[in-house]
Write an enzyme that holds these catalytic residues in place. Structure first.
Site, short mmCIF file in Angstrom:
data_model
loop_
_atom_site.label_atom_id
_atom_site.label_comp_id
_atom_site.label_asym_id
_atom_site.label_seq_id
_atom_site.Cartn_x
_atom_site.Cartn_y
_atom_site.Cartn_z
N LEU A 16 0.85 -1.20 0.00
CA LEU A 16 0.00 0.00 0.00
C LEU A 16 0.88 1.24 0.00
O LEU A 16 0.92 2.00 0.96
CB LEU A 16 -0.93 -0.01 1.23
CG LEU A 16 -1.89 -1.19 1.35
CD1 LEU A 16 -2.68 -1.09 2.65
CD2 LEU A 16 -2.84 -1.25 0.19
N GLY A 17 1.65 1.44 -1.08
CA GLY A 17 2.40 2.68 -1.23
C GLY A 17 1.40 3.81 -1.22
O GLY A 17 0.59 3.94 -2.13
N THR A 18 1.41 4.63 -0.19
CA THR A 18 0.15 5.19 0.31
C THR A 18 0.25 6.63 0.75
O THR A 18 1.31 7.11 1.09
CB THR A 18 -0.30 4.32 1.53
OG1 THR A 18 -0.62 3.04 1.08
CG2 THR A 18 -1.46 4.89 2.27
N SER A 19 -0.91 7.28 0.78
CA SER A 19 -1.09 8.53 1.54
C SER A 19 -2.32 8.33 2.43
O SER A 19 -3.43 8.15 1.92
CB SER A 19 -1.30 9.72 0.60
OG SER A 19 -0.18 9.93 -0.22
N SER A 147 3.96 6.68 2.01
CA SER A 147 5.02 7.28 1.19
C SER A 147 4.68 8.71 0.77
O SER A 147 5.56 9.54 0.61
CB SER A 147 5.27 6.42 -0.06
OG SER A 147 4.06 6.22 -0.78
#
Length: 241
Positions: A16-19, A147
């Site tokens: 979950l490369g995420t905000s 990220s």
């Protein structure tokens, strides 16, 4: 005996490369997240729901390994149901956050999980807890993770104000996530939000074509080259004359 290279196995996992974000306001909290899930550089899912229900008025936002965070959220949900049955009352947000923290800390060498826990309870009202990689536990009026968060800490510091109501907080979360998604290649898709108050949990959805627009930049290199070429031609004409 052959050993298994855990780092190699982890390198291409669903991530979950995420905000993610949660903000407390007078009377409730707003949690929000983008919707992009990746396996390496490949987008495996562009409409993921990263806001996970763990109890009636408690949600968590997940970043890191999709498998790790789903497993942790399922375990906490299970224990909170047992807590409710044995005590006869709803758990506090702090209880839920402590369960997340213990699981993350006790297994910190095996997990990739950054979690934000937020909600409303009758003891303290609205609250937000941040559990970053490593298993710390911090209560804050607002928390961001994933990220994409590295791009928007300055915006949050400059913009957030205590005493906001529901509408200002929703707008703040929407703008912050839009800015993170525009800069971070591992974040994108749509924005999902939950507004959690004593009375209800309200789901909000912002499609990708309706995200707030900010300065996007523009290509100036070609323009400069054309101007330089025109200037050189004008100088050459003047010399010839």
């Amino acid at each position: 005996m052959e050993t298994i290279d855990i780092a190699r196995l982890k390198s291409g996992e669903v991530n979950l490369g995420t905000s993610i974000m949660a903000v407390q306001f007078d009377g409730g909290v707003v949690v929000g997240a983008d919707s992009r899930t990746t396996t390496g550089s490949y987008i495996a899912n562009r409409v993921t729901d990263k806001l996970t229900h763990v109890h009636d008025r408690i949600y968590c936002c997940r970043s890191g390994s999709a498998a790790d965070t789903q497993a942790i959220a399922d375990i906490v949900h299970y224990y909170l149901q047992i807590h409710t049955q044995t005590t006869g009352s709803a758990p506090s947000v702090h209880t839920a956050a402590t369960m997340f923290q213990k699981l993350c800390y006790d297994n910190k060498d095996a997990l990739s999980a950054g979690i934000i826990v937020a909600g409303w309870d009758k003891e303290v009202g609205p609250s937000v807890y941040n559990i970053p990689l490593g298993g710390g536990l911090f209560r804050q009026p607002w928390a961001i993770g994933g990220s994409g968060s590295t791009y928007v800490y300055g915006y949050c510091d400059a913009t957030y104000k205590e005493g906001w109501g529901r509408d200002e907080t929703v707008e703040f979360v929407k703008n912050t996530l839009s800015l993170a998604m525009s800069r971070d290649g591992s974040s994108g898709g749509v924005i999902r939000m939950c507004v959690i108050t004593e009375d209800k949990v309200e789901r909000l959805f912002i499609p990708g074509d309706q995200l707030p627009k900010f300065w996007q930049g523009k290509e100036v290199l070609g323009t400069d080259i054309k101007k330089d070429a025109d200037l050189a031609a004008a100088v050459a004409m003047a010399v010839d004359a």
